[in-house]
Design an enzyme around this catalytic site. Structure first.
Site, PDB file in Angstrom:
ATOM      1  CG  ASP A 188      -0.400   0.229   2.525  1.00  0.00           C
ATOM      2  OD1 ASP A 188       0.838   0.387   2.619  1.00  0.00           O
ATOM      3  OD2 ASP A 188      -1.159   0.275   3.517  1.00  0.00           O
TER       4      ASP A 188
ATOM      5  CB  THR B 178       1.396  -2.888  10.925  1.00  0.00           C
ATOM      6  OG1 THR B 178       0.237  -3.328  10.194  1.00  0.00           O
ATOM      7  CG2 THR B 178       1.104  -1.573  11.633  1.00  0.00           C
TER       8      THR B 178
ATOM      9  CB  CYS C 275       0.469  -2.697   4.574  1.00  0.00           C
ATOM     10  SG  CYS C 275       0.131  -3.678   6.046  1.00  0.00           S
TER      11      CYS C 275
ATOM     12  CG  HIS D  83       8.075 -29.312   9.953  1.00  0.00           C
ATOM     13  ND1 HIS D  83       7.738 -28.843  11.202  1.00  0.00           N
ATOM     14  CD2 HIS D  83       9.373 -29.695  10.025  1.00  0.00           C
ATOM     15  CE1 HIS D  83       8.803 -28.918  11.991  1.00  0.00           C
ATOM     16  NE2 HIS D  83       9.798 -29.433  11.305  1.00  0.00           N
TER      17      HIS D  83
ATOM     18  CG  HIS E  61       9.556 -25.714  11.215  1.00  0.00           C
ATOM     19  ND1 HIS E  61       9.709 -25.691  12.582  1.00  0.00           N
ATOM     20  CD2 HIS E  61      10.667 -26.345  10.730  1.00  0.00           C
ATOM     21  CE1 HIS E  61      10.857 -26.269  12.916  1.00  0.00           C
ATOM     22  NE2 HIS E  61      11.462 -26.659  11.807  1.00  0.00           N
TER      23      HIS E  61
HETATM   24  C1  RB5 Z   1      -2.123   2.604   6.416  1.00  0.00           C
HETATM   25  O1  RB5 Z   1      -2.207   3.782   7.130  1.00  0.00           O
HETATM   26  C2  RB5 Z   1      -1.976   1.437   7.364  1.00  0.00           C
HETATM   27  O2  RB5 Z   1      -3.161   1.246   8.072  1.00  0.00           O
HETATM   28  C3  RB5 Z   1      -1.589   0.193   6.608  1.00  0.00           C
HETATM   29  O3  RB5 Z   1      -0.411   0.406   5.911  1.00  0.00           O
HETATM   30  C4  RB5 Z   1      -1.343  -1.053   7.446  1.00  0.00           C
HETATM   31  O4  RB5 Z   1      -0.467  -0.786   8.485  1.00  0.00           O
HETATM   32  C5  RB5 Z   1      -2.537  -1.789   7.896  1.00  0.00           C
HETATM   33  O5  RB5 Z   1      -2.464  -2.832   8.540  1.00  0.00           O
END
Ligand code: RB5
Length: 149
Positions: free
Chosen positions: A7, A66, A64, A132, A97
């Protein structure tokens, strides 16, 4: 063929991943996003995950902010075992695994150098199979609505 998606939060890190793939001579398909305009990660994560699930791509890397949202999305697609990794040990072990077929990373969580090491470890580590495989088969069985016990 490696499926890629990110993203707006992860465009720069995806560019670093592309460099690694190009250095290794690995083919990839970039399913977006392609700009830093705010976007919805489920769209791009689903595109990459469907490409892996269909066999069009062998494995996928999704990023993304996180890594959580896009990994959740990928794991909604049948046949996907997407592993969110922030360390090299987990990246190795999830290949060895779990036969992980998609890697997720958080561009706002880890630095670019650790991300590169994670990608290298995840690309290079083979699945060990054996006991596994039995466990991976149980994940597939759950996905198919079967009981495990
Ligand atoms: C975008 O602001 C953020 O929410 C996205 O990149 C991600 O971290 C979502 O899980």
């Amino acid at each position: 063929m490696i499926a890629l998606a990110c993203d707006h939060a992860a465009l720069e890190l995806k560019a670093e991943v592309i460099k690694i793939l190009e250095e290794r001579g690995l083919a990839y398909e970039d399913f977006g996003t392609y700009t830093t305009d705010s976007c919805h990660y489920p769209i791009y994560g689903a595109r990459a995950a469907k490409a892996v699930a269909s066999g069009k791509c062998d494995r996928g890397i999704v990023i993304c902010g996180t890594g959580i949202g896009i990994s959740l999305v990928a794991n909604k697609i049948k046949g996907i075992r997407c592993s969110l990794c922030s360390d090299v040990y987990s990246a190795k072990m999830t290949r060895a695994h779990n036969d992980s077929n998609m890697l997720a990373m958080g561009a706002r969580v880890i630095g670019v150098e650790i991300a590169k090491e994670i990608v290298a470890a995840w690309l290079d580590t083979p699945f060990e199979g054996g006991r596994h495989q039995t466990r991976v088969d149980m994940i597939t069985a759950l996905e198919n609505g079967e009981e495990l016990e």
